[in-house]
Write an enzyme that holds these catalytic residues in place. Structure first.
Site, short mmCIF file in Angstrom:
data_model
loop_
_atom_site.label_atom_id
_atom_site.label_comp_id
_atom_site.label_asym_id
_atom_site.label_seq_id
_atom_site.Cartn_x
_atom_site.Cartn_y
_atom_site.Cartn_z
N HIS A 165 6.98 67.65 84.95
CA HIS A 165 7.14 67.39 86.39
C HIS A 165 6.04 68.04 87.23
O HIS A 165 5.94 67.75 88.43
CB HIS A 165 8.49 67.90 86.88
CG HIS A 165 9.67 67.16 86.32
ND1 HIS A 165 9.81 65.80 86.44
CD2 HIS A 165 10.77 67.60 85.66
CE1 HIS A 165 10.95 65.43 85.86
NE2 HIS A 165 11.54 66.49 85.37
N ASP A 201 11.69 62.18 77.78
CA ASP A 201 12.69 62.97 78.50
C ASP A 201 13.58 62.04 79.34
O ASP A 201 13.15 60.95 79.74
CB ASP A 201 11.95 63.96 79.41
CG ASP A 201 12.83 65.02 80.03
OD1 ASP A 201 12.83 66.14 79.50
OD2 ASP A 201 13.49 64.73 81.04
N HIS A 203 14.33 62.42 82.36
CA HIS A 203 13.78 62.37 83.71
C HIS A 203 12.32 61.93 83.68
O HIS A 203 11.55 62.35 82.80
CB HIS A 203 13.91 63.74 84.38
CG HIS A 203 15.31 64.26 84.39
ND1 HIS A 203 15.79 65.12 83.43
CD2 HIS A 203 16.33 64.01 85.23
CE1 HIS A 203 17.05 65.40 83.68
NE2 HIS A 203 17.42 64.73 84.75
#
Length: 347
Positions: A165, A201, A203
């Site tokens: 991220h 993942d 996300h």
């Protein structure tokens, strides 16, 4: 397989995060990595190593220097404001939204925290920089090991905090330095002509996408929960295909909550076909196991046994491969699920 593990990871141990409107104990904990290490002791799939010193010059090429400088000094600055701050982790409280300026570096510490973050769920602690920097060293060393004489078929950066991220100048989603992106850049620097980064993942890997979105030499692919309902919400839609020189070099495969392994594996096959079409000669896997059916903050239905199949499917590409450790918050099962992927790959 060579597995570079992070001996400094436990120095990053956040007290609280903001989750769905409440301060709660952090989901991203040192126990996650401890369970993986314990499972590797039970089922060895490779040689464990510690990394050398982090290549700060490479980190400053992937991430903006002013952001790296902030991470390196933030905790000391926080405590210098008030010694009692040593008992409280750093969480942001203000952000520059659309129309605000982000080119001027504020003198105010709280403003800089907001400038360089995108959520209130990623506490910055006394050991965050040491843990993140050593994790970056794991990723860079894992990539460079693939390029050495008598290189293994695969390596892993077994580290936390995770990385996918984190963008050029922002942290969030528990991530501070983008290990998958650092591995990809190290592979390119070492002679790999084209690199694919596949994020599995739950996300979306928003940081990785943003870092390579306008580049044709690194393809980014992500299989994840639909951002219309799932974190990080503001990137990860299927129509994001890259821009400029990178047009066509980004593939997002968002899936609805409740997707089972049959639906998830169909997306994986699509991603693998795209990697073959791209002509990658090296691969980075951003390995999150929060697709697991028992994960407390995710909503796919992948079983522990399915992770063996995931590893085997990735291996069919036949590419030199770096795995970087990302999410997975059903802590007791994280070790089983991660090692299942690795075991499926090497088998």
């Amino acid at each position: 397989m060579l597995i570079f593990h992070n001996p400094a990871h436990a120095r990053h141990d956040g007290r609280q995060e903001m989750f769905r409107g409440r301060l709660v104990p952090c989901h991203e904990t040192p126990a996650r990595l401890a369970h993986v290490m314990a499972e590797l002791q039970r089922r060895p799939v490779g040689e464990l190593r510690t990394p050398g010193d982090a290549d700060l010059a490479l980190i400053r090429r992937v991430h903006q220097p002013r952001y790296v400088d902030f991470l390196a000094t933030a905790w000391d600055e926080w405590v210098a404001l008030d010694p009692e701050n040593a008992a409280v982790d750093v969480l942001p409280s203000v952000w520059p939204v659309r129309g605000f300026r982000d080119d001027v570096l504020p003198l105010n510490f709280a403003a800089r925290v907001g400038l360089f973050s995108f959520d209130a769920g990623s506490p910055l602690t006394a050991g965050t920089w040491d843990a993140a920097r050593t994790g970056a060293a794991c990723a860079i060393d894992a990539a460079r090991a693939l390029l050495a004489a008598n290189a293994p078929r695969a390596t892993m950066a077994l580290t936390r905090p995770p990385g996918h991220h984190a963008g050029a100048d922002f942290y969030g989603g528990y991530c501070f330095l983008n290990n998958a992106a650092l591995a990809a850049q190290a592979l390119r620097d070492g002679g790999a002509r084209r690199v694919a980064v596949l994020d599995v993942d739950y996300h979306h890997g928003n940081g990785t996408q943003s870092l390579f979105y306008e580049r044709a030499d690194v393809m980014t692919l992500s299989i994840h929960g639909d951002p219309s309902t799932e974190y990080p919400f503001f990137l990860g839609h299927a129509d994001e295909r890259g821009a400029g020189a990178g047009a066509g070099c980004n593939l997002n495969l968002p899936l609805p909550a409740g997707t089972d392994f049959s639906g998830w594996s169909a997306a994986l096959e699509q991603a693998l076909a795209e990697i073959r079409r791209f002509g990658a000669d090296a691969l980075v896997i951003a390995l999150g196991v929060d697709t697991f059916e028992g994960d407390p903050i995710s909503r796919f239905r992948v079983s522990s046994a399915d992770y063996l199949r995931i590893g085997a499917a990735i291996a069919t590409l036949g590419l030199p491969t770096v795995f970087t450790m990302e999410g997975g918050y059903a802590v007791a099962e994280v070790g089983i699920n991660v090692v299942n992927v690795l075991e499926g790959f090497v088998a």
